[in-house]
Motif scaffolding. Sequence first.
Motif, PDB file in Angstrom:
ATOM      1  N   THR A  21       0.834  -1.209   0.000  1.00 33.76           N
ATOM      2  CA  THR A  21       0.000   0.000   0.000  1.00 33.76           C
ATOM      3  C   THR A  21       0.865   1.254   0.000  1.00 33.76           C
ATOM      4  N   ALA A  22       1.917   1.274   0.813  1.00 36.66           N
ATOM      5  CA  ALA A  22       2.813   2.436   0.859  1.00 36.66           C
ATOM      6  C   ALA A  22       3.468   2.656  -0.502  1.00 36.66           C
ATOM      7  N   LEU A  23       3.886   1.594  -1.139  1.00 31.49           N
ATOM      8  CA  LEU A  23       4.511   1.715  -2.455  1.00 31.49           C
ATOM      9  C   LEU A  23       3.492   2.208  -3.489  1.00 31.49           C
ATOM     10  N   ALA A  24       2.278   1.716  -3.431  1.00 34.90           N
ATOM     11  CA  ALA A  24       1.225   2.195  -4.346  1.00 34.90           C
ATOM     12  C   ALA A  24       0.977   3.679  -4.132  1.00 34.90           C
ATOM     13  N   ARG A  25       0.944   4.110  -2.888  1.00 32.40           N
ATOM     14  CA  ARG A  25       0.735   5.536  -2.606  1.00 32.40           C
ATOM     15  C   ARG A  25       1.863   6.379  -3.189  1.00 32.40           C
ATOM     16  N   HIS A  26       3.091   5.880  -3.121  1.00 26.90           N
ATOM     17  CA  HIS A  26       4.232   6.570  -3.723  1.00 26.90           C
ATOM     18  C   HIS A  26       3.974   6.794  -5.215  1.00 26.90           C
ATOM     19  N   TYR A  27       3.587   5.747  -5.932  1.00 26.50           N
ATOM     20  CA  TYR A  27       3.367   5.873  -7.368  1.00 26.50           C
ATOM     21  C   TYR A  27       2.193   6.801  -7.687  1.00 26.50           C
ATOM     22  N   PHE A  28       1.118   6.707  -6.920  1.00 29.92           N
ATOM     23  CA  PHE A  28      -0.027   7.588  -7.160  1.00 29.92           C
ATOM     24  C   PHE A  28       0.327   9.050  -6.888  1.00 29.92           C
ATOM     25  N   GLU A  29       1.101   9.291  -5.829  1.00 33.74           N
ATOM     26  CA  GLU A  29       1.466  10.671  -5.518  1.00 33.74           C
ATOM     27  C   GLU A  29       2.357  11.266  -6.607  1.00 33.74           C
ATOM     28  N   VAL A  30       3.289  10.485  -7.120  1.00 36.09           N
ATOM     29  CA  VAL A  30       4.142  10.975  -8.199  1.00 36.09           C
ATOM     30  C   VAL A  30       3.292  11.230  -9.444  1.00 36.09           C
ATOM     31  N   PHE A  31       2.326  10.363  -9.722  1.00 33.61           N
ATOM     32  CA  PHE A  31       1.446  10.581 -10.868  1.00 33.61           C
ATOM     33  C   PHE A  31       0.681  11.896 -10.702  1.00 33.61           C
ATOM     34  N   GLU A  32       0.249  12.175  -9.487  1.00 34.49           N
ATOM     35  CA  GLU A  32      -0.539  13.380  -9.218  1.00 34.49           C
ATOM     36  C   GLU A  32       0.315  14.645  -9.210  1.00 34.49           C
ATOM     37  N   LYS A  33       1.482  14.589  -8.557  1.00 35.19           N
ATOM     38  CA  LYS A  33       2.284  15.794  -8.328  1.00 35.19           C
ATOM     39  C   LYS A  33       3.546  15.884  -9.165  1.00 35.19           C
ATOM     40  N   GLY A  34       3.974  14.757  -9.741  1.00 30.85           N
ATOM     41  CA  GLY A  34       5.234  14.729 -10.469  1.00 30.85           C
ATOM     42  C   GLY A  34       6.391  14.417  -9.530  1.00 30.85           C
ATOM     43  N   GLY A  35       7.532  14.056 -10.105  1.00 33.14           N
ATOM     44  CA  GLY A  35       8.729  13.801  -9.313  1.00 33.14           C
ATOM     45  C   GLY A  35       9.418  12.506  -9.711  1.00 33.14           C
ATOM     46  N   ASP A  36      10.465  12.173  -8.957  1.00 32.35           N
ATOM     47  CA  ASP A  36      11.228  10.948  -9.180  1.00 32.35           C
ATOM     48  C   ASP A  36      10.524   9.785  -8.489  1.00 32.35           C
ATOM     49  N   VAL A  53      -3.228 -16.044   0.205  1.00 29.19           N
ATOM     50  CA  VAL A  53      -3.558 -14.892   1.052  1.00 29.19           C
ATOM     51  C   VAL A  53      -4.245 -13.828   0.206  1.00 29.19           C
ATOM     52  N   LYS A  54      -4.772 -12.802   0.872  1.00 28.81           N
ATOM     53  CA  LYS A  54      -5.410 -11.679   0.177  1.00 28.81           C
ATOM     54  C   LYS A  54      -4.896 -10.393   0.800  1.00 28.81           C
ATOM     55  N   PHE A  55      -4.389  -9.491  -0.033  1.00 33.01           N
ATOM     56  CA  PHE A  55      -3.923  -8.177   0.422  1.00 33.01           C
ATOM     57  C   PHE A  55      -5.024  -7.163   0.123  1.00 33.01           C
ATOM     58  N   SER A  56      -5.957  -7.045   1.034  1.00 39.09           N
ATOM     59  CA  SER A  56      -7.162  -6.241   0.779  1.00 39.09           C
ATOM     60  C   SER A  56      -6.913  -4.739   0.876  1.00 39.09           C
ATOM     61  N   LEU A  57      -6.002  -4.284   1.732  1.00 41.91           N
ATOM     62  CA  LEU A  57      -5.753  -2.845   1.877  1.00 41.91           C
ATOM     63  C   LEU A  57      -5.198  -2.256   0.585  1.00 41.91           C
ATOM     64  N   VAL A  58      -4.166  -2.863   0.031  1.00 41.64           N
ATOM     65  CA  VAL A  58      -3.570  -2.327  -1.198  1.00 41.64           C
ATOM     66  C   VAL A  58      -4.578  -2.380  -2.342  1.00 41.64           C
ATOM     67  N   ARG A  59      -5.376  -3.432  -2.403  1.00 44.56           N
ATOM     68  CA  ARG A  59      -6.370  -3.531  -3.474  1.00 44.56           C
ATOM     69  C   ARG A  59      -7.418  -2.422  -3.343  1.00 44.56           C
ATOM     70  N   ARG A  60      -7.840  -2.116  -2.127  1.00 44.85           N
ATOM     71  CA  ARG A  60      -8.833  -1.057  -1.908  1.00 44.85           C
ATOM     72  C   ARG A  60      -8.256   0.308  -2.284  1.00 44.85           C
ATOM     73  N   ILE A  61      -7.026   0.595  -1.828  1.00 45.49           N
ATOM     74  CA  ILE A  61      -6.387   1.887  -2.115  1.00 45.49           C
ATOM     75  C   ILE A  61      -6.177   2.065  -3.621  1.00 45.49           C
ATOM     76  N   VAL A  62      -5.737   1.019  -4.293  1.00 43.37           N
ATOM     77  CA  VAL A  62      -5.515   1.089  -5.734  1.00 43.37           C
ATOM     78  C   VAL A  62      -6.838   1.334  -6.452  1.00 43.37           C
ATOM     79  N   ASP A  63      -7.873   0.608  -6.064  1.00 42.66           N
ATOM     80  CA  ASP A  63      -9.166   0.778  -6.717  1.00 42.66           C
ATOM     81  C   ASP A  63      -9.711   2.194  -6.517  1.00 42.66           C
ATOM     82  N   GLU A  64      -9.619   2.706  -5.291  1.00 37.73           N
ATOM     83  CA  GLU A  64     -10.087   4.071  -5.015  1.00 37.73           C
ATOM     84  C   GLU A  64      -9.293   5.107  -5.813  1.00 37.73           C
ATOM     85  N   SER A  65      -7.981   4.948  -5.836  1.00 36.73           N
ATOM     86  CA  SER A  65      -7.132   5.918  -6.537  1.00 36.73           C
ATOM     87  C   SER A  65      -7.346   5.874  -8.037  1.00 36.73           C
ATOM     88  N   LEU A  66      -7.475   4.677  -8.602  1.00 41.62           N
ATOM     89  CA  LEU A  66      -7.738   4.575 -10.038  1.00 41.62           C
ATOM     90  C   LEU A  66      -9.099   5.184 -10.365  1.00 41.62           C
TER      91      LEU A  66
END
Length: 185
Positions: free
Chosen positions: A72-87, A154-167
């Motif tokens: 989830t933290a890594l997904a947030r990194h990618y979404f934030e860069v998509f939104e704001k730009g950066g490395d 296993v199921k990683f539900s938090l990252v799936r929820r965050i990705v779905d909401e952000s997309l």
Amino acid sequence: MASLQSFKRGTRVFRQLEEKYGIAIPKMDMVVGEEEGVVKMFTVVDKIYGTDLYDLDSIDKETVKKFDEFFTALARHYFEVFEKGGDYWTDLNSGQIIYGHKAEEKQDRVYIVDVDPRFDHYNNQNQSGLIPLDELFILLRVVRDTEVYSRPPVKFSLVRRIVDESLGQILRSKQSPYIVNMIRE
């Protein structure tokens, strides 16, 4: 020296992952040395004692939670860069991720261990550079593979929820690059 500059930029990306997103990164230093008569740069990192994601035999409930938070933290990194730009980091695969600890640590954590300075820059104003959502697509493949091949599955539900909401937000804002539809499938 371009490689020194890359190392410094890469180090900034890793420090951001660590400080802003709570992702465990080993301490790293750069050393200039010689190999077969050629001057080269080497990255020296703390040893992490553990198992890489490919080789985990089973994942208990507590470990599932740690991986879900890491992804989830890594997904947030990618979404934030998509939104704001950066490395952003561009070298993700299961072999880069270890569940373990440094010699002085008692608790295992999820670590990114391959800290070569592989990154790209995204300019959100004119959408130049690779799209960080491409890396998100790779992240979701790692998530899916880990879910399917873990014993028991296993199921990683938090990252799936965050990705779905952000997309969903990206699609609603009409800022939908081709990769959004690929990821949603």
